[in-house]
Design an enzyme around this catalytic site. Structure first.
Site, PDB file in Angstrom:
ATOM      1  N   ASP A 428     -69.641  87.179 -74.578  1.00  0.00           N
ATOM      2  CA  ASP A 428     -70.370  86.491 -73.509  1.00  0.00           C
ATOM      3  C   ASP A 428     -70.712  85.073 -73.982  1.00  0.00           C
ATOM      4  OD1 ASP A 428     -71.840  86.067 -71.189  1.00  0.00           O
ATOM      5  OD2 ASP A 428     -73.615  87.123 -71.902  1.00  0.00           O
ATOM      6  N   GLU A 431     -68.510  79.852 -72.885  1.00  0.00           N
ATOM      7  CA  GLU A 431     -67.965  78.654 -72.186  1.00  0.00           C
ATOM      8  C   GLU A 431     -67.892  77.454 -73.124  1.00  0.00           C
ATOM      9  OE1 GLU A 431     -70.373  80.674 -71.096  1.00  0.00           O
ATOM     10  OE2 GLU A 431     -69.031  81.800 -69.796  1.00  0.00           O
ATOM     11  N   ASP A 582     -72.437  86.592 -63.929  1.00  0.00           N
ATOM     12  CA  ASP A 582     -73.786  86.933 -63.466  1.00  0.00           C
ATOM     13  C   ASP A 582     -73.927  86.824 -61.958  1.00  0.00           C
ATOM     14  OD1 ASP A 582     -74.250  87.321 -66.108  1.00  0.00           O
ATOM     15  OD2 ASP A 582     -75.403  85.483 -66.395  1.00  0.00           O
TER      16      ASP A 582
END
Ligand SMILES: *[C@@H]1O[C@H](CO)[C@@H](O)[C@H](O)[C@H]1NC(C)=O
Ligand SMILES: *[C@@H]1O[C@H](CO)[C@@H](O)[C@H](O)[C@H]1NC(C)=O
Ligand SMILES: *[C@@H]1O[C@H](CO)[C@@H](O)[C@H](O)[C@H]1NC(C)=O
Ligand SMILES: *[C@@H]1O[C@H](CO)[C@@H](O)[C@H](O)[C@H]1NC(C)=O
Ligand SMILES: *[C@@H]1O[C@H](CO)[C@@H](O)[C@H](O)[C@H]1NC(C)=O
Ligand SMILES: *[C@@H]1O[C@H](CO)[C@@H](O)[C@H](O)[C@H]1NC(C)=O
Ligand SMILES: *[C@@H]1O[C@H](CO)[C@@H](O)[C@H](O)[C@H]1NC(C)=O
Ligand SMILES: *[C@@H]1O[C@H](CO)[C@@H](O)[C@H](O)[C@H]1NC(C)=O
Ligand SMILES: *[C@@H]1O[C@H](CO)[C@@H](O)[C@H](O)[C@H]1NC(C)=O
Ligand SMILES: *[C@@H]1O[C@H](CO)[C@@H](O)[C@H](O)[C@H]1NC(C)=O
Length: 881
Positions: A428, A431, A582
């Site tokens: 997770d 990015e 999310d």
């Protein structure tokens, strides 16, 4: 995932903020001279030319490059490669190590389905489909601009084109073509807002032109870009990139599935997943301790809802530091007992790992210092941002020592004998996400005075609360000391390259996080190989994915790694699966998850994909969660996951959801081999596991915009109810014959919408397309291990000519290299069933060295009971030959 209850972070999760888009002087772009082609060399398989600036530089958003090279290759009959780049090859290009280029067959121009046509002055090019003479791509719509920090290519398009792709986004699957901008710059995008850039970077679009064909256009670029689609000046699509070269792959189709297959030839075939990975997964952020996790496992068992894989979010970490366990909440001995319990019950365990590592004196950080793998600023200092643990550093995936570092962390922390014996991995925040706004002057402000991040809730008093099925010693140990010492900055390292303004490029893409350096690593961070985040930012999540898959292989070289990531770049599916980030517990997000799974499975070749079932942020409801339990059963990756401050949403918490989930899981499990067969097919051929309706009915215009229904495999039409609390749904049935999956009732589609009423919350409208044979397990099971022991039933759904076909792939389910497989084709024709293929994989108790018909009977279990749909043929009419 984002914690919205922590005060310092509230601002980040708030409503949309100004995107900082600068209005540019149109004049400067209008004066861009374009290029002139010269020295054109064409040997029939390859065309090259020199391009030189056709007039005075416009320098619209930087400096125009004076000389370029054009290279055109007819790589296959269906693939044309057009590359425009600087002769010195200094402009950023994605390294082969991150994105291996497809090999070229060097077919001649004659053999190509596509023709490349060009104009010398000003230079422009067209890609034409030879069979129809249709222009697919035409850059004469605006002059070519190639600057150091800005590139523009515009293609004209027919009116109201049917375009798909250019993700990641949560917009309708068929892209809007009016005043629409798709910005690609990976970011942590809580609530996955529409019209914005999200976690992944996939610059591929499919252009579907109905019966005249479908083609694809892939721009191999990792640079930030705005892709503008508008019809102000004729319909066009325009790339506005802030760097990189122009590296286009045009693929000819002509069917939508053909384009999918040809794209998979470029980005790589998806990775095969373990059979058990298709079981049902349960997760949430906010299981405060190992007892809470164990209780959920026990509750699923008591409710009789099959739970295959239990997950734990960052809650397990000590002070949210990767590669640690919270000694009070998740003591090692109890985590190991939990994992042992799960394994003994044929279940699996997954935890999350983030790239951001606490900037302080602890093993994972110090080991990274020793190997010098932390990302650095151009002055050589380690870049410090702030993520879950407070101040953090980030692995530089380009550093040659990072893979070894990552492997070693996994080998030790996830050691099956002494650590947390995970079965799969969740990655997770890659990015990469950063809570600290650029320029992040004070990452320490993301920790309290003693250097700790915001505290998770206190451990609960567990005494006297035995958990059914778990040992009595499942009790908390004493509190232990916390680590606080901080390491000072490392000051060795490389110096940055001069030249471009990496922080404030003149052309500002419409990044919803503001500047390209905001809430991520800054664009001037210098990677080990001399590149900068400015050019490589969008590769970060995919590089972490590749490294993590390798690290799992280092642990267990014989097993298929199951890795679920948030951030992806084109080609990520060859390594990992993906969840859609999310989302929120809303009907809107329930609906647009279908666009999301179709983007990834059908267009981007990342078939192991799913959205958080029942929604991540906000509170779900009984009706939403019931519907979502069913829709999620048709996501390849099926996981209930929930946010920290949301109400609990495990399936057993409401009676309707319990019933819906039991029914949904039963249906999915009976179909598991059908799913597995279609995934396997995609890993070998690129043919998608999920299909939008137009992939099946390319000439039916009504199907082009449909993204609330989809085909699961080629044969099952999934049509969920889509409105809040409703029991009605209007579904489109193409002109074809269908059968209700549950009742086998025949339904003739007429190419119109049909209203279904009284669709209970505990079911879903599901139809079998005529002409299909679907292998089903005769019954479901509590785990996929048990499921694999069940017999098969064939559902034969005949079409107008009383025929049907289908396939089944069988293997051991988990090994990377399969010693034996079965690839079986079923063909039903007017009363006769023919079963052919290879039968290498032997199911339990198989009889060897027998005739073909006896092999069939053993493959299909002890009782072979074909169910005939649509034509009353008794099973005695079925002959195996
Ligand atoms: C395409 O154009 C070529 C050259 O003008 C012509 O010979 C050919 O018949 C055309 N094909 C179609 C399908 O229109
Ligand atoms: C497409 O965008 C235009 C302009 O923003 C808007 O008016 C239109 O409603 C959108 N169309 C769809 C189908 O969303
Ligand atoms: C185009 O969209 C932008 C942003 O959504 C909006 O501000 C602008 O007014 C729109 N332009 C037109 C011509 O509709
Ligand atoms: C599922 O059933 C098998 C066989 O009875 C049993 O061994 C296993 O523990 C069960 N697992 C779960 C999660 O119920
Ligand atoms: C670490 O380096 C950064 C960037 O040069 C600098 O801003 C920061 O003050 C340094 N921190 C320490 C503790 O030296
Ligand atoms: C960074 O994001 C924050 C939070 O949304 C915002 O307030 C700030 O203006 C942004 N800064 C830049 C440089 O874009
Ligand atoms: C979710 O429900 C909880 C408990 O009722 C409540 O405290 C919280 O505010 C709700 N959250 C939202 C976003 O409505
Ligand atoms: C849907 O049902 C829930 C629970 O009964 C109710 O709270 C909600 O208001 C309903 N929504 C609509 C749009 O009627
Ligand atoms: C289906 O329902 C919608 C909305 O209630 C209605 O507008 C439409 O006419 C109905 N269609 C049919 C075929 O009954
Ligand atoms: C019926 O199904 C068979 C097998 O899938 C297929 O080959 C045939 O073309 C189909 N016939 C019609 C009329 O769709």
């Amino acid at each position: 995932m984002r914690l919205s209850t922590v005060p310092v972070l509230v601002g980040l999760a708030g409503p949309a903020f100004a995107s900082g888009v600068v209005v540019h002087q149109a004049g400067s772009l209008d004066s861009c001279p374009g290029y002139v082609a010269s020295n054109v060399q064409d040997d029939g398989t390859k065309l090259t030319a020199d391009l030189s600036l056709a007039g005075a530089a416009c320098n619209a958003y930087g400096k125009d490059l004076t000389n370029l090279k054009l290279e055109v290759e007819y790589q296959t009959e269906d693939r044309l490669h057009v590359k425009i780049y600087d002769p010195e090859e200094q402009v950023y290009q994605i390294p082969e190590s991150v994105f291996p280029r497809p090999s070229s067959d060097d077919v001649g121009a004659e053999e190509s389905a596509l023709a490349f046509e060009w104009t010398e002055n000003p230079f422009s090019f067209k890609v034409v489909r030879k069979s129809t003479n249709e222009t697919l791509f035409d850059t004469s719509a605006a002059s070519l601009v190639f600057e150091d920090q800005y590139l523009r290519v515009r293609t004209s398009l027919p009116d109201s084109p049917h375009l798909y792709g250019l993700g990641e986004h949560t917009d309708p699957f068929q892209l809007n073509t009016t005043n629409y901008t798709r910005t690609l710059w990976n970011r942590d995008a809580y609530g996955v807002p529409g019209g914005t850039n999200l976690y992944g970077h996939h610059p591929i679009y499919f252009d579907h032109r109905g019966s005249s064909g479908t083609h694809g256009v892939f721009l191999l670029s990792s640079n930030g870009m705005d892709i503008k689609i508008d019809n102000t000046d004729g319909q066009f699509l325009e790339y506005n990139a802030i760097g990189g070269i122009l590296d286009f792959y045009f693929i000819a189709g002509p069917s939508p599935k053909g384009v999918a297959v040809q794209y998979s030839d470029i980005v790589g075939k998806p990775a095969m997943q373990p059979y058990w990975g298709f079981g049902f997964h349960q997760c949430r952020y906010g299981y405060r301790d190992v007892y809470a996790v164990a209780e959920v496992v026990a509750n699923y068992s008591q409710a009789g809802i099959p739970l295959e894989i239990m997950w734990t979010d960052i809650d397990y970490m000590e002070l949210r530091r990767v590669f640690t366990l919270d000694p009070e909440r998740f003591p090692l001995e109890l985590v190991r007992e939990l994992v042992t319990y799960l394994h003994e019950h044929q279940q699996h365990y997954v935890v999350m790992v983030d790239p951001a590592t606490w900037w302080g004196d602890y093993e994972a950080y110090n080991e990274g210092i020793d190997r010098d793998i932390w990302s650095k600023l151009p002055n050589g200092s380690i870049y410090v941002g702030a993520v879950w643990p407070g101040p953090t550093v980030f692995p530089d995936w380009f550093h040659p020592s990072t893979q070894g570092y990552w492997n070693d962390q996994f080998l030790s922390f996830f050691d099956p004998d002494t650590g947390v014996d995970i079965d799969a991995l969740w990655i997770d925040m890659n990015e990469p996400a950063n809570f600290c706004s650029y320029p992040c002057a004070d990452p320490d402000s993301f920790a309290d005075e003693s250097g700790n991040p915001p505290q998770p809730p206190p451990v609960r008093n567990n005494s006297g609360r035995p958990i059914p099925g778990f040992p009595a010693n499942f009790q908390p140990p004493a509190t232990t000391q916390r680590l606080l010492k901080r390491q000072s900055n490392d000051t060795s390292g490389a110096i940055g390259l001069p030249g471009r303004d990496l922080i404030n490029p003149e052309y500002e893409i419409q990044n919803s996080a503001g500047s390209i350096s905001n809430l991520t690593m800054p664009a001037d961070v210098l990677n080990y190989d001399g590149t900068h985040q400015y050019d490589t930012h969008n590769l970060y999540g995919s590089m972490m994915s590749i490294a993590s898959r390798q690290a799992l292989l280092a642990r267990k070289p014989e097993r298929r790694p199951l890795v679920i990531t948030r951030s992806t770049f084109a080609g990520a599916g060859a390594h990992v699966g993906k969840w859609l980030g999310d989302n929120l517990s809303t009907w809107h997000h329930y609906r647009n998850s279908i666009s999301g799974i179709l983007q990834f499975a059908s267009i981007f070749q990342v078939p192991m994909v799913g959205a958080d079932v029942c929604g991540f942020g906000g509170n779900t409801t009984e009706t939403l969660c019931s519907r979502w339990a069913w829709l999620g059963a048709f996501y390849p990756f099926y996981r209930n996951h929930n946010g920290f401050d949301s109400i609990a949403q495990e399936f057993y918490l409401w009676p309707t959801v319990t019933e819906a989930a039991k029914n949904a899981i039963e249906t999915r499990y009976r179909l598991l081999d059908y799913i597995y067969t279609h995934l396997h097919r995609q890993t070998k051929t690129g043919l998608p596991l999920l299909n939008p309706l137009f992939f099946q009915y390319p000439s039916d215009e009504n199907t082009f915009p449909i993204d609330l229904q989809f085909f699961f495999g080629d044969s099952l039409l999934v049509s969920p109810v889509t409105e809040e609390n409703s029991t009605d749904v209007s579904i489109y049935l193409p002109k074809d014959t269908f059968y209700d999956f549950f009742t086998h009732e025949k339904v003739e589609g007429t190419g119109a919408f049909v209203n279904l009423t009284d669709v209970a919350f505990t079911t879903i409208p599901l139809h079998i397309r005529a002409g299909s044979i679907i292998p089903l397990r005769a019954e479901s099971a509590n785990t996929t291990t048990e499921l694999r022991k069940k017999d098969f039933v064939l559902v034969i759904a005949v079409n107008a000519t009383n025929q049907a076909s289908g396939s089944l792939y069988l293997d051991e389910g988990d090994a990377l290299e399969q010693p034996a497989t079965s690839e079986i084709e079923f063909c039903y024709d007017n009363g006769e069933l023919r079963i052919s293929g290879t039968f290498g994989y032997q199911t339990e108790g198989v009889i060897r060295n027998v005739t073909l018909s006896r092999i069939l009977c053993s493959v299909f279990g002890r009782s072979f009971q074909p169910g005939i749909v649509g034509n009353e043929v008794s099973s005695t009419d079925i002959r195996c030959n």
